[in-house]
Design a protein around this motif. Structure first.
Motif, short mmCIF file in Angstrom:
data_model
loop_
_atom_site.label_atom_id
_atom_site.label_comp_id
_atom_site.label_asym_id
_atom_site.label_seq_id
_atom_site.Cartn_x
_atom_site.Cartn_y
_atom_site.Cartn_z
N MET A 1 24.74 -19.95 -17.70
CA MET A 1 24.53 -18.66 -18.38
C MET A 1 23.10 -18.19 -18.17
SD MET A 1 25.82 -18.18 -22.23
CE MET A 1 27.29 -17.28 -22.60
N SER A 2 22.92 -16.91 -17.95
CA SER A 2 21.55 -16.41 -17.83
C SER A 2 21.03 -16.14 -19.24
CB SER A 2 21.54 -15.13 -17.00
OG SER A 2 22.11 -14.08 -17.73
N LYS A 3 19.68 -16.01 -19.33
CA LYS A 3 19.08 -15.76 -20.65
C LYS A 3 19.62 -14.47 -21.25
CE LYS A 3 14.68 -18.12 -20.43
NZ LYS A 3 13.25 -18.03 -20.22
N TYR A 4 19.76 -13.47 -20.39
CA TYR A 4 20.19 -12.17 -20.90
C TYR A 4 21.64 -12.22 -21.37
CZ TYR A 4 20.49 -7.12 -21.45
OH TYR A 4 20.67 -5.86 -21.97
N ARG A 50 31.70 -8.99 -7.84
CA ARG A 50 30.23 -8.86 -7.80
C ARG A 50 29.77 -7.48 -7.33
NH1 ARG A 50 27.57 -12.48 -10.79
NH2 ARG A 50 28.34 -14.58 -10.45
N ASP A 52 27.85 -5.51 -9.21
CA ASP A 52 26.91 -5.11 -10.26
C ASP A 52 26.00 -3.97 -9.80
OD1 ASP A 52 24.19 -7.52 -9.96
OD2 ASP A 52 25.78 -7.03 -8.52
N CYS A 73 24.70 -7.32 -16.57
CA CYS A 73 24.04 -8.63 -16.55
C CYS A 73 24.76 -9.54 -15.57
CB CYS A 73 24.07 -9.22 -17.96
SG CYS A 73 23.44 -10.89 -18.03
N ALA A 74 24.02 -10.03 -14.59
CA ALA A 74 24.61 -10.97 -13.64
C ALA A 74 24.54 -12.37 -14.23
CB ALA A 74 23.83 -10.92 -12.32
N CYS A 75 25.66 -13.07 -14.20
CA CYS A 75 25.69 -14.47 -14.64
C CYS A 75 26.09 -15.31 -13.43
CB CYS A 75 26.73 -14.67 -15.74
SG CYS A 75 26.46 -13.57 -17.13
N ASP A 76 26.02 -16.62 -13.61
CA ASP A 76 26.36 -17.50 -12.49
C ASP A 76 27.78 -17.27 -12.00
OD1 ASP A 76 24.36 -20.10 -13.92
OD2 ASP A 76 23.91 -18.79 -12.23
#
Lengths: 244, 145
Positions: A1-4, A50, A52, A73-76
């Motif tokens: 997970m990204s921080k955002y 993808r 985004d 928000c891009a996540c893994d």
């Protein structure tokens, strides 16, 4: 997970109520949330698609015929998109109920074209225009949703050929190796208008008169014979609407 | 990676009684790597952020970012600045990346560049740098505002 994405999830948990899950399959999950205090609704899309960059271009743009993209928000493993919830009923449901007059059909098509005008100006091709992706708001506006299949004109990702749009609405070039361009969307608009007016595909039958000519021009097999921009299509539809 | 400042390297090159081989031996790690993939790998190894965090902070497309760091796509000057602002590694790595891609370095006498330099050296976020650009009637990097 990204921080955002963690931030988004925590905010939704603490400040929003989950109302409904619209869709949940391998490639996409769409949830509806409502803010607990200000009662505003928003949609969270988690998609494996993808694209985004499309949503980043559209972020913050307010258009009467498009949902507003609040953030991306891009996540893994997936892409998260927060956008406004569009109240209303899908055009496909209204069609099934037999609730679309000719006048409304032309009006809704003009609305969709106005949305496409903004997308095309930003080099974005929708690629999946169909009644299921059009919501009619309570005040009678048509809003074009679902940009999951959207691509930039300049995108060269080979996966471009996997998302063909919807059978029947996809222009002939979407089945080959040609890039999607504005006339690709215009083809789908022609099919849409035909379905709204006489409830069949243009290859089966086209209405007579001026509207038939417009639909024919939208759905020409050869790209260069179609309307090249939605501006001209809007102009012809408005002229038709004025005199009929 | 022992990355020396450009000014220090230039001073060393000017030393009269020093051979080029000894200069090379002492400063090997400071050369910009011509292989783009290796270059990005080395830059990213110095950045504590996850790639998805860099992508979100830099406001670049996910696929595009990965194509850049694999050496498959050439980023624009602005995209390089956006990525470096988000990575927060300082001005010199940004200037090195610009040079590597044959883009002009950020030039303090150019108003827009000076704002971007200010943003990088003051550890501003992208949206803050864009706010300053907008305030000074300069084209924004990400058009987040």
């Amino acid at each position: 997970m990204s921080k955002y994405s963690e931030f988004i999830e925590k905010t939704l948990e603490s400040e929003y109520t989950h109302l409904q899950c619209f869709k949940n399959d391998d490639s996409i999950k769409i949830d509806l949330y409502k803010h607990t205090k200000i009662r505003k609704k928003l949609v969270l899309i988690r998609s494996k698609n993808r694209n985004d960059h499309i949503f980043r271009i559209l972020r913050g743009i307010n258009h009467p015929n498009l949902p507003t993209v609040f953030d991306v928000c891009a996540c893994d493993d997936y892409l998260m998109v927060l956008e406004s919830y569009v109240e209303g009923e899908s055009l496909s449901k209204l069609l099934q109920k037999g609730c679309v007059t000719k006048k409304q059909a032309v009006k809704y098509t003009i609305d969709v074209c106005e949305a496409l005008k903004t997308l095309h100006e930003k080099q974005i091709i929708h690629r999946d225009i169909k009644p299921e992706n059009i919501i009619i708001s309570p005040d009678g506006k048509a809003i074009l949703i679902d940009l999951q299949a959207a691509r930039l004109v300049t995108d060269t990702d080979h996966k471009d050929t996997i998302n063909l749009g919807t059978v029947g609405y996809a222009a002939p070039e979407q089945y080959g190796v040609h890039q999607s361009t504005p006339p690709t969307d215009i083809y789908a608009v022609g099919v849409l208008l035909n379905e709204l007016i006489i409830n069949c595909h243009p290859t089966v039958r086209i209405p007579s008169g001026k509207l038939g000519k417009i639909i024919s021009k939208c759905t020409e097999t050869q790209i260069y014979n179609r309307y090249q921009t939605v501006d001209k299509l809007i102009a012809d539809l408005k002229r038709y609407s004025f005199f009929h | 990676m022992d990355y020396k400042r450009t000014a220090d390297l230039l001073e060393q090159l000017k030393i009269q009684n020093k051979s080029y081989e000894s200069y090379l031996e002492e400063n090997q790690d400071s050369f910009i790597q011509n292989d783009l993939k290796d270059y990005w790998q080395s830059i990213l190894s110095t950045c504590p952020m996850k790639k998805t965090d860099i992508i979100n902070k830099a406001d670049v497309g996910y696929t595009f970012f990965y194509d850049i760091i694999k050496g498959k796509k050439i980023p624009s000057r602005d995209t390089i600045c956006k990525i470096h602002i988000s990575m927060n590694l300082g001005l010199e790595p940004c200037q090195n990346t610009l040079k590597l891609y044959n883009w002009a370095s950020l030039y303090p006498k150019n108003k827009r560049d000076s704002i971007i330099i200010y943003g990088i050296t003051h550890h501003m976020a992208l949206y803050e740098t864009d706010a300053l650009l907008k305030q000074n009637n300069q084209p924004q990097l990400a058009k987040m505002l």
